[in-house]
Write a protein that holds these residues in place. Sequence first.
Motif, mmCIF file in Angstrom:
data_model
loop_
_atom_site.group_PDB
_atom_site.id
_atom_site.type_symbol
_atom_site.label_atom_id
_atom_site.label_comp_id
_atom_site.label_asym_id
_atom_site.label_seq_id
_atom_site.Cartn_x
_atom_site.Cartn_y
_atom_site.Cartn_z
ATOM 1 N N ILE A 101 -6.343 3.185 -4.003
ATOM 2 C CA ILE A 101 -4.751 3.548 -4.151
ATOM 3 C C ILE A 101 -4.003 2.120 -4.359
ATOM 4 O O ILE A 101 -3.022 2.155 -4.949
ATOM 5 C CB ILE A 101 -4.004 4.017 -3.055
ATOM 6 N N LEU A 102 -4.478 0.918 -3.899
ATOM 7 C CA LEU A 102 -3.646 -0.027 -3.755
ATOM 8 C C LEU A 102 -3.423 -0.511 -5.197
ATOM 9 O O LEU A 102 -4.501 -0.786 -5.772
ATOM 10 C CB LEU A 102 -4.206 -1.207 -2.657
ATOM 11 N N THR B 246 1.915 6.404 -7.021
ATOM 12 C CA THR B 246 0.772 7.427 -7.547
ATOM 13 C C THR B 246 1.206 8.738 -7.306
ATOM 14 O O THR B 246 1.020 9.515 -8.581
ATOM 15 C CB THR B 246 -0.552 7.041 -6.632
ATOM 16 N N ILE B 247 1.923 9.217 -6.196
ATOM 17 C CA ILE B 247 2.307 10.717 -6.180
ATOM 18 C C ILE B 247 3.329 10.998 -7.306
ATOM 19 O O ILE B 247 3.310 12.036 -7.855
ATOM 20 C CB ILE B 247 2.936 10.702 -4.869
ATOM 21 N N SER C 56 2.420 1.579 -3.348
ATOM 22 C CA SER C 56 1.478 2.189 -4.225
ATOM 23 C C SER C 56 0.979 3.799 -4.082
ATOM 24 O O SER C 56 0.804 4.424 -4.959
ATOM 25 C CB SER C 56 0.190 1.630 -3.948
ATOM 26 N N VAL C 57 1.198 4.031 -2.744
ATOM 27 C CA VAL C 57 0.916 5.717 -2.643
ATOM 28 C C VAL C 57 2.191 6.443 -3.156
ATOM 29 O O VAL C 57 1.817 7.224 -4.024
ATOM 30 C CB VAL C 57 0.892 5.821 -0.817
ATOM 31 N N VAL C 58 3.445 5.837 -2.885
ATOM 32 C CA VAL C 58 4.554 6.815 -3.536
ATOM 33 C C VAL C 58 4.529 6.551 -5.005
ATOM 34 O O VAL C 58 4.692 7.664 -5.587
ATOM 35 C CB VAL C 58 5.834 5.987 -2.987
ATOM 36 N N TRP D 66 0.916 -1.294 0.120
ATOM 37 C CA TRP D 66 0.055 0.097 0.154
ATOM 38 C C TRP D 66 0.986 1.154 -0.062
ATOM 39 O O TRP D 66 0.670 2.301 -0.769
ATOM 40 C CB TRP D 66 -0.856 -0.162 1.239
ATOM 41 N N LEU D 67 2.023 1.200 0.838
ATOM 42 C CA LEU D 67 2.811 2.475 0.939
ATOM 43 C C LEU D 67 3.525 2.597 -0.304
ATOM 44 O O LEU D 67 3.768 3.581 -0.940
ATOM 45 C CB LEU D 67 3.721 2.286 2.047
#
Length: 240
Positions: A193-194, A12-13, A8-10, A5-6
Amino acid sequence: MAVQWLRSVVFTIIMYLWMAVMGILFSPYALLSRNGALHACKIYARSVIWMAGWMIGLKGQVRGPVPTGEVVIAAKHQSFFDIMLIFVAVPRAKFIMKRELLWTPFIGLYAKRLGCIPVDRGKKGAAVAKMVKDVASEFSEPGQLVIYPQGTRVAPDVYKKYKVGTAILYKGLNYPCVPAATNVGVFWPRSGILRKPGLATVEFLPTIAPGVGRDAFMAQLEDAIETRSNDLMREVGFLP
């Protein structure tokens, strides 16, 4: 799962920040030349696919004969990633897109320069008529017209009826239609997000020649795309 998940967040940003950087750097070139806009978008799409591979473990592949002439590509749409895979694969994609995207930063400018066709989804019959007129005008320059027969992103476990606009374009342009199946949504969902690691596929299917009647065309198109998309999803362990 927390680590993925983390990641994926990075991812996406960075993906959207890179869109802004690319959009600004290439905007003069894009405004002066359609080829400039095309090259910028190709670079961006390849970058997203490359970043997805090493940042979140999601790789992409394209199967089947890639259409290169003037055709209608009727594609299953599950997420942003299948757009990237198709855009990189074909020489000069033009997308039927919802009109609201024209006001999205960077996307709107480049979509216009690529020759994408905006559609007002709320006006139905009037929107289809205008779409046909706009497409006929835009095809003064060669390219592959990509349309999503279901009209939007659809999750892997959801059924959504196919819209007749694809058949109207197919008949009006008198071009071959290439269906395209995918399992991308198993890894990169339409919302959230994932992003999951794996091998996402877009597959170009056998061409439907011009001249098939509307009802027969729609039945053949839906059967081809849905059957093969379900097969691709089963390949990666998803049971639709």
